[in-house]
Design an enzyme around this catalytic site. Sequence first.
Site, PDB file in Angstrom:
ATOM      1  N   ILE A  38       0.862  -1.202   0.000  1.00 47.06           N
ATOM      2  CA  ILE A  38       0.000   0.000   0.000  1.00 47.06           C
ATOM      3  C   ILE A  38       0.884   1.233   0.000  1.00 47.06           C
ATOM      4  CG2 ILE A  38      -1.755   1.304   1.297  1.00 47.06           C
ATOM      5  CD1 ILE A  38      -2.270  -1.483   2.668  1.00 47.06           C
ATOM      6  N   HIS A  39       0.751   2.051  -1.019  1.00 51.06           N
ATOM      7  CA  HIS A  39       1.559   3.268  -1.022  1.00 51.06           C
ATOM      8  C   HIS A  39       0.936   4.416  -1.801  1.00 51.06           C
ATOM      9  CE1 HIS A  39       2.504   1.902  -5.038  1.00 51.06           C
ATOM     10  NE2 HIS A  39       3.037   3.080  -5.291  1.00 51.06           N
ATOM     11  N   ARG A  40      -0.167   4.170  -2.510  1.00 52.33           N
ATOM     12  CA  ARG A  40      -0.727   5.219  -3.368  1.00 52.33           C
ATOM     13  C   ARG A  40      -1.302   6.363  -2.551  1.00 52.33           C
ATOM     14  NH1 ARG A  40      -0.536   5.202  -9.022  1.00 52.33           N
ATOM     15  NH2 ARG A  40       0.763   3.418  -9.467  1.00 52.33           N
ATOM     16  N   ARG A  45       6.528   6.109   3.167  1.00 58.80           N
ATOM     17  CA  ARG A  45       5.507   7.143   3.424  1.00 58.80           C
ATOM     18  C   ARG A  45       4.313   6.545   4.159  1.00 58.80           C
ATOM     19  NH1 ARG A  45       1.834   9.543  -0.036  1.00 58.80           N
ATOM     20  NH2 ARG A  45       2.634   8.176  -1.634  1.00 58.80           N
TER      21      ARG A  45
END
Length: 359
Positions: A206-208, A241
């Site tokens: 998950i990074h979007r 992030r």
Amino acid sequence: MKILTILGARPQFIKAGSVSREIAKHTEVVEVIVHTGQHYDSNMSDVFFEQMQIPKPDYFLGIGGKSHGAMTGQMIEKIEEVALKEKPDWIMVYGDTNSTLAGAIVASKLHIKLAHIEAGLRSFNMKMPEEVNRILTDRVSTILFCPTETAVKNLKAEGFPFKLTTNNQQLITNVGDVMQDGAMFYKHLAVKPKLDIKNSFILCTIHRAENTDDENRLKNIFEALDEIAKEKQVILPLHPRTKKIIENLKLDIQNLTIIDPVGYLEMVWLIDNCSLVMTDSGGLQKEAYFFGKPCVTLRDETEWVELVECEANTLVGADKEKILEAFKNNLTFNIENSKLGLYGGGEASENIIKTLLEY
Ligand code: UD1
Ligand code: UDP
């Protein structure tokens, strides 16, 4: 022929590797690689380039971890300096990141021919920074190297091809997907991560921004994943992030196997050995397909619509119930439904270099 290749985010190095290896077969082509520094961590040190069998960048600009405007602006300034010095025939950019857009703007201002690899993809969601980057890049590209027929259709629907400074039309061509080339090359080099891995596990990333920067969406996703992880191991190599944001939000995560981002050869092992992929990544959706794994995509739309059409991919957004339901459905990869060869036969890099040499 001299090509100035602009790379910055991790997946771009993976994609460009196949093209660089192809360029190396042609003595008449010289590639100069610029690493903008958009991503730089221990997994992307010298060892990364050696393990991946890709050339080390010739220039490192060190521009990362900034706001979109600052990052893109500083990249434009520095890439322009390199382009003026190197005087390339082509600037080559990949995908849809801020590094892609910066390279495209430099090429268009200096009247250098621009080759865009992975052109024509659309999510039709203008809130995504990637959608803006790819539309602007496509508009000024000399050759649009599309990975799929869908991408070609998207461009035609928008009125492409346009005329360029030389008054030539842009060239649009479906060459197949460079990630397919990479998957075939790296499959045999996979490395098992040093980690307690159960026989059957789910691989998740998950990074979007549309998920990480929306508290509700991120909470729903993590609640659903943590519940799934009570029944089946969920291995989650966590993007820096996302890590920072879930720490700030103090999300209660009990069951997930969260690890640092892994090197690509380890990632290939995880994809090849998992039972299901759950992700908001663009690249991973296709890699799941290349390795015959079902994929649940934690986004509301995807650029890779052909995977949804052939039921290799299920879109669930950030809806907790839909995520849990997709898991309970025990998805399998149905080879009969899933048309193979959607992304070419692994010859995208060869097709790209051939096209450039003939242009
Ligand atoms: C960028 C891309 C996104 C792509 C992703 C690939 C844009 C607008 N977005 O998003 O399309 O899916 O890269 O991962 O260009 N960082 C590392 N190493 C990594 C990943 C990130 O060090 O492997 C760090 C960066 O240095 C930065 C932060 O994480 O400090 C966020 O990176 P940034 O490039 O701003 O955006 P991404 O979310 O990675
Ligand atoms: N990847 C990796 N290690 C990780 C996470 C991702 O090697 O810890 C690889 C992944 O397999 C894919 C690429 O990086 O090839 C995609 O990166 P990401 O999901 O960050 O970006 P996107 O494809 O969404 O642009």
